[in-house]
Design a protein around this motif. Structure first.
Motif, PDB file in Angstrom:
ATOM      1  N   PRO A 103       9.020  21.734  39.047  1.00 60.37           N
ATOM      2  CA  PRO A 103       9.259  20.579  38.945  1.00 60.37           C
ATOM      3  C   PRO A 103       9.006  19.364  39.025  1.00 60.37           C
ATOM      4  O   PRO A 103       9.348  18.661  39.026  1.00 60.37           O
ATOM      5  N   HIS A 104       7.406  18.792  37.656  1.00 59.19           N
ATOM      6  CA  HIS A 104       7.186  17.826  37.253  1.00 59.19           C
ATOM      7  C   HIS A 104       7.658  17.812  35.888  1.00 59.19           C
ATOM      8  O   HIS A 104       7.910  16.909  35.729  1.00 59.19           O
ATOM      9  N   LEU A 105       8.670  18.676  35.554  1.00 61.41           N
ATOM     10  CA  LEU A 105      10.316  18.044  34.570  1.00 61.41           C
ATOM     11  C   LEU A 105      11.799  17.537  34.997  1.00 61.41           C
ATOM     12  O   LEU A 105      12.152  18.576  36.199  1.00 61.41           O
ATOM     13  N   VAL A 137      28.105  21.751  32.838  1.00 63.68           N
ATOM     14  CA  VAL A 137      27.457  22.362  34.029  1.00 63.68           C
ATOM     15  C   VAL A 137      28.087  21.163  34.825  1.00 63.68           C
ATOM     16  O   VAL A 137      27.430  21.374  36.282  1.00 63.68           O
ATOM     17  N   GLY A 138      28.179  19.717  34.593  1.00 63.93           N
ATOM     18  CA  GLY A 138      29.112  19.154  35.242  1.00 63.93           C
ATOM     19  C   GLY A 138      28.085  18.558  35.645  1.00 63.93           C
ATOM     20  O   GLY A 138      27.449  18.068  37.147  1.00 63.93           O
ATOM     21  N   LEU A 139      26.433  18.174  35.222  1.00 64.87           N
ATOM     22  CA  LEU A 139      25.136  17.421  35.332  1.00 64.87           C
ATOM     23  C   LEU A 139      25.068  16.252  34.799  1.00 64.87           C
ATOM     24  O   LEU A 139      23.718  15.870  35.161  1.00 64.87           O
ATOM     25  N   ALA A 140      26.131  15.567  33.726  1.00 63.96           N
ATOM     26  CA  ALA A 140      25.717  15.186  33.060  1.00 63.96           C
ATOM     27  C   ALA A 140      24.845  13.911  33.528  1.00 63.96           C
ATOM     28  O   ALA A 140      23.523  12.995  32.728  1.00 63.96           O
ATOM     29  N   GLU A 141      25.004  13.649  34.839  1.00 65.45           N
ATOM     30  CA  GLU A 141      24.626  12.150  35.028  1.00 65.45           C
ATOM     31  C   GLU A 141      22.912  12.321  35.677  1.00 65.45           C
ATOM     32  O   GLU A 141      22.406  11.360  36.295  1.00 65.45           O
ATOM     33  N   ARG A 142      23.113  12.980  36.344  1.00 66.14           N
ATOM     34  CA  ARG A 142      22.039  13.958  36.951  1.00 66.14           C
ATOM     35  C   ARG A 142      20.558  14.634  36.151  1.00 66.14           C
ATOM     36  O   ARG A 142      19.462  14.832  35.982  1.00 66.14           O
ATOM     37  N   ARG A 143      20.676  14.263  34.316  1.00 70.50           N
ATOM     38  CA  ARG A 143      19.861  14.869  33.340  1.00 70.50           C
ATOM     39  C   ARG A 143      18.437  14.359  33.910  1.00 70.50           C
ATOM     40  O   ARG A 143      17.846  14.794  33.169  1.00 70.50           O
ATOM     41  N   ASP A 144      18.396  12.853  33.883  1.00 70.08           N
ATOM     42  CA  ASP A 144      16.693  12.519  34.760  1.00 70.08           C
ATOM     43  C   ASP A 144      16.276  12.734  35.573  1.00 70.08           C
ATOM     44  O   ASP A 144      15.346  11.859  35.876  1.00 70.08           O
ATOM     45  N   HIS A 145      16.714  12.918  36.556  1.00 69.33           N
ATOM     46  CA  HIS A 145      16.525  13.897  38.158  1.00 69.33           C
ATOM     47  C   HIS A 145      15.218  14.529  38.129  1.00 69.33           C
ATOM     48  O   HIS A 145      15.680  15.726  36.870  1.00 69.33           O
ATOM     49  N   TYR A 146      14.655  15.052  39.151  1.00 63.46           N
ATOM     50  CA  TYR A 146      13.776  16.218  39.515  1.00 63.46           C
ATOM     51  C   TYR A 146      14.406  16.761  39.739  1.00 63.46           C
ATOM     52  O   TYR A 146      14.985  16.690  40.750  1.00 63.46           O
ATOM     53  N   PRO A 147      14.474  17.966  40.409  1.00 63.69           N
ATOM     54  CA  PRO A 147      14.131  19.170  40.969  1.00 63.69           C
ATOM     55  C   PRO A 147      14.548  18.825  42.533  1.00 63.69           C
ATOM     56  O   PRO A 147      15.531  18.883  43.302  1.00 63.69           O
ATOM     57  N   GLN A 149      15.157  16.207  43.472  1.00 62.49           N
ATOM     58  CA  GLN A 149      15.883  15.352  43.518  1.00 62.49           C
ATOM     59  C   GLN A 149      17.366  15.888  43.436  1.00 62.49           C
ATOM     60  O   GLN A 149      18.253  15.137  43.703  1.00 62.49           O
ATOM     61  N   LEU A 150      17.387  17.472  43.550  1.00 63.63           N
ATOM     62  CA  LEU A 150      18.965  17.681  42.909  1.00 63.63           C
ATOM     63  C   LEU A 150      19.255  18.310  43.992  1.00 63.63           C
ATOM     64  O   LEU A 150      18.195  19.850  44.942  1.00 63.63           O
ATOM     65  N   GLN A 154      23.390  22.381  42.227  1.00 56.90           N
ATOM     66  CA  GLN A 154      22.947  21.816  41.304  1.00 56.90           C
ATOM     67  C   GLN A 154      21.847  22.243  40.409  1.00 56.90           C
ATOM     68  O   GLN A 154      21.695  22.304  39.071  1.00 56.90           O
ATOM     69  N   GLN A 155      20.216  22.120  41.217  1.00 51.46           N
ATOM     70  CA  GLN A 155      19.481  23.124  40.833  1.00 51.46           C
ATOM     71  C   GLN A 155      19.404  24.519  39.932  1.00 51.46           C
ATOM     72  O   GLN A 155      19.413  24.996  38.558  1.00 51.46           O
ATOM     73  N   GLN A 156      20.295  25.507  40.233  1.00 46.37           N
ATOM     74  CA  GLN A 156      21.390  26.576  39.973  1.00 46.37           C
ATOM     75  C   GLN A 156      21.747  26.372  38.742  1.00 46.37           C
ATOM     76  O   GLN A 156      21.882  26.829  37.789  1.00 46.37           O
ATOM     77  N   ARG A 157      22.400  25.120  38.724  1.00 48.93           N
ATOM     78  CA  ARG A 157      23.317  25.035  37.827  1.00 48.93           C
ATOM     79  C   ARG A 157      22.374  24.598  36.313  1.00 48.93           C
ATOM     80  O   ARG A 157      22.953  24.119  35.420  1.00 48.93           O
TER      81      ARG A 157
END
Length: 259
Positions: A103-105, A137-147, A149-150, A154-157
């Motif tokens: 969760p902290h990454l 896996v379609g998450l380029a724009e979410r790369r700096d989000h924490y779990p 926030q997903l 998205q978390q499974q991806r």
């Protein structure tokens, strides 16, 4: 065709309960094999033995020709040291029902962790590879989000990207959509189908019968700790040999264990 995975005579007990009763299975390079069966039939336990998360009492498991978990000496099975087991475990990637993200990454940080700690990559190289797979896996724009926030999907991806980035010889999926809301299931299944289309060797436990039929090269029906039927999807789903499998399929992939 070479076999990436070879399972011979594997037995596994939990106390007095024999969960795996002599499993024999070979999976070829690039093959997608789906394990189906009722709860308690041994599917997840088999996956956990392949990934050395569970010890097994008898038999052998080989990945890319290498016997995993144990060596033979004087007719005895001796469990390998943890360092050797950790190296062997890196030959497989695994996506669980629960996502098991830190969760902290961030999403990128979760994918990078194994690359830097296990593979010894430099951070910038690991970051580039993490971003590549998160984009896949379609998450380029979410790369700096924490779990937190997903979404679950998205978390499974992210979890799948983390496993695939390690370049495993074999990918294991244990009910990867079972913890997801129905509307999020398809986005994860689409990622898995894309990996299958790319030739990734997979062993997949799923209750999604339609998906198994579309994606798998072979279907394994497990029943009470044994492989009851093994065949191509068309055969398994349209001409089952056993009443047990026919009943399982008639209930949409749900069957109470036999009493």
């Amino acid at each position: 065709m070479s076999h990436i995975l070879e399972i011979e005579g594997v037995h596994k007990r939990f106390g007095q309960n024999e969960v795996l009763k002599g499993i024999d299975l070979k999976v070829s390079a690039g093959e997608v094999v789906a394990l189906i069966g009722s709860s308690g039939s041994g599917k997840t336990t088999l996956l956990r033995c392949v990934n050395l998360l569970e010890e097994f009492e008898a038999g052998a498991i080989r990945i890319d020709g290498q016997a995993i978990g144990y060596r033979s000496e004087g007719g005895r099975r001796i469990r390998l040291r943890e360092k050797a087991i950790a190296a062997q475990r890196a030959m497989t990637g695994m996506a669980f029902q629960s996502f098991n993200l830190f969760p902290h990454l961030t999403a990128a940080g979760n994918v990078m962790l194994g690359l830097t700690k296990v593979r010894g990559m430099k951070r910038d190289e690991a970051r580039a590879l993490a971003e590549q797979w998160l984009g896949r896996v379609g998450l380029a724009e979410r790369r700096d989000h924490y779990p937190s926030q997903l979404s679950g999907g998205q978390q499974q991806r992210v979890a799948i990207a983390r496993a695939i980035a390690m370049n495993p010889k074999l990918m294991l999926f244990d009910e990867p959509t079972s913890a997801l809301d129905p509307e999020l299931v398809n986005e994860v299944l689409a990622v898995i189908k894309g990996l299958a289309d790319d030739g990734m060797t997979m062993l997949l436990v799923t209750h999604e019968m339609r998906f198994a039929r579309e994606v798998a090269d072979r279907i394994i029906f497990m029943n009470e700790g044994r492989i009851a039927e093994d065949g191509p999807p068309e055969k398994i789903f349209t001409r089952p040999d056993s009443e047990r499998l026919a009943a399982f399929l008639s209930r949409g992939g749900h069957l109470t264990p036999a009493g």
